[in-house]
Scaffold this active site. Sequence first.
Site, short mmCIF file in Angstrom:
data_model
loop_
_atom_site.label_atom_id
_atom_site.label_comp_id
_atom_site.label_asym_id
_atom_site.label_seq_id
_atom_site.Cartn_x
_atom_site.Cartn_y
_atom_site.Cartn_z
N HIS A 150 -15.19 -9.72 -7.66
CA HIS A 150 -14.91 -11.07 -7.13
C HIS A 150 -15.87 -12.12 -7.71
O HIS A 150 -15.77 -13.30 -7.37
CB HIS A 150 -14.95 -11.13 -5.59
CG HIS A 150 -13.77 -10.46 -4.95
ND1 HIS A 150 -13.30 -10.80 -3.71
CD2 HIS A 150 -12.96 -9.47 -5.38
CE1 HIS A 150 -12.26 -10.04 -3.42
NE2 HIS A 150 -12.04 -9.22 -4.42
N ASP B 251 -2.68 -7.35 -7.52
CA ASP B 251 -3.17 -8.74 -7.61
C ASP B 251 -4.69 -8.80 -7.80
O ASP B 251 -5.41 -7.82 -7.54
CB ASP B 251 -2.76 -9.54 -6.37
CG ASP B 251 -3.36 -8.98 -5.08
OD1 ASP B 251 -3.47 -7.74 -4.96
OD2 ASP B 251 -3.73 -9.79 -4.20
N GLU C 14 -3.09 -7.88 -1.86
CA GLU C 14 -4.25 -7.38 -1.10
C GLU C 14 -5.29 -8.47 -0.90
O GLU C 14 -5.93 -8.55 0.14
CB GLU C 14 -4.88 -6.17 -1.83
CG GLU C 14 -5.92 -5.42 -1.01
CD GLU C 14 -7.33 -5.99 -1.11
OE1 GLU C 14 -8.17 -5.64 -0.27
OE2 GLU C 14 -7.59 -6.81 -2.02
N ASP D 119 -7.72 4.82 -0.65
CA ASP D 119 -7.59 3.44 -1.12
C ASP D 119 -8.82 3.08 -1.93
O ASP D 119 -9.80 3.82 -1.94
CB ASP D 119 -7.44 2.50 0.09
CG ASP D 119 -6.93 1.11 -0.29
OD1 ASP D 119 -6.65 0.88 -1.49
OD2 ASP D 119 -6.80 0.26 0.61
N ASP E 257 -11.53 -4.46 -9.96
CA ASP E 257 -10.82 -4.67 -8.69
C ASP E 257 -9.47 -5.33 -8.97
O ASP E 257 -9.42 -6.52 -9.17
CB ASP E 257 -11.71 -5.54 -7.79
CG ASP E 257 -11.08 -5.83 -6.45
OD1 ASP E 257 -10.12 -5.15 -6.07
OD2 ASP E 257 -11.54 -6.77 -5.77
ZN ZN Z 1 -9.54 -4.91 -4.27
#
Ligand code: ZN
Length: 478
Positions: A453, A120, A183, A210, A149
Amino acid sequence: MKKAFGTLLALIILFAGILLIKTLRYESRQSHYHKTNDIEISETTAQNLSESIRIKTISYDNSPSFDSSVFNNFLIFLEDKFPLCDSLLDKKIINNYSVLYKWKGKNKALKPAILLAHIDVVPAEGKWQEDPFSGLIKDNYIWGRGSLDDKVGVLGTLEAAEILLKENFKPERTVYFAFGHDEEVMGKNGAKKIAEWLKEQKVEAEFILDEGLVVTEGLVPGIENPVALIGIAEKGYLTLKLSVKMHGGHSSMPENETSLGVLSEAISQIERNKPDAKITPPVDAFLSSIGPEMPFAKKIIFANRWLFESAIINTYENTTAGNALVRTTVVPTIISSGVKENVIPDLAEAIVNLRTLPGESNSELIKELKNTIGDERIKIEVLTEINPSSVSPTHTPGFNIIDKSIKQVFPNTYVAPSLMIAGTDSKHYSSISKNIYRFLPIRLSKNDLTRIHGSNERIKVEDYKNVIRFYYQLMKNI
Ligand SMILES: [Zn+2]
């Protein structure tokens, strides 16, 4: 007089001598691995990443906006683009939209490794130079939401596995690829369910990798080489609601104090009395890894932490990013009260968000906050609570494998453990492994970090190829 001067001089010389000896003995802790020859990566990999960006797998804060069809399309897309992973690895769909692959290793005595990433993305707000869901490839960049991301992690891992499967390669230890689908909204339906399933199968991992910190350029003052930061812990997350209820009424006849005034005073106290700054083990590990690589004048400071600790903390406190590394941050984010200009509200509420340092306890922090506010009329309610992670050790096979893979792909790069100030899906895996590392093999400058983001998220095609090369080496080293 002469004697006193002589003693003082001797002391100064002795003091300078100690500083100097400590600095000269302060040796590099960097491992030495040779850069490998770059493997050939086909141009279709960029096309695949571009195509994946066009599938709008957006996580919204309000779950009714969740569009199941795009998540289904994403899984079909993976099946279609990665036929060898799809047919040769064990694949399991978890909770409809998350996916787990298992690649059996040669050596059954070794514990497995788990590579995490997420499907996502966050919505694309703000002004973009290019359409955030076009996946446009222009001037050697792949544009769009997820290019950093974290579709880059999902596709980078699978592209590398696809190349290795074509070469008939088999990893030493079993490797899982675990891709959650939520996430960005805490991972409760994706990563958490995958981890629960693995737990039921009694899987205990040697290490987990991760997304997380990256290969930074120009971020560490005094260091010219790139620095690859590996997150060995992440901060906790705590959201509190502060509320105060008092007598309201008509604004023509106010009481001496009001709910709004009392709440404002509480917020003001919180801002003035922040939790103490301190060096926690992940930042300590960072300083020990990077200090010896500093130019001599700075090296004296890092080599003599017994003397300069508070100066180092002060330097951290001077920037917002640095401050977040040495302190549990507390910040008001929402305040609400009042509906009419001539009515005194009964109730005033504020939301306060804390990011807690590893090792700190939420209940202690709430107690401290109550003391700081010092007003019994303020009620505190916990809305969201995630504890800070534990700190992963660095003398482990997992850390060494990641370190080696970084150095094989990114030449002249220093590797250093550090602290993640944001959260990742790995928080759900604490019962699967004690060795959890957070690192995404992308090269980013200080300015590029805001693209995550933010607007204008993009990755250089060559940097994406290096992502694939990193995962390729990683699976060979595993
Ligand atoms: Zn992420």
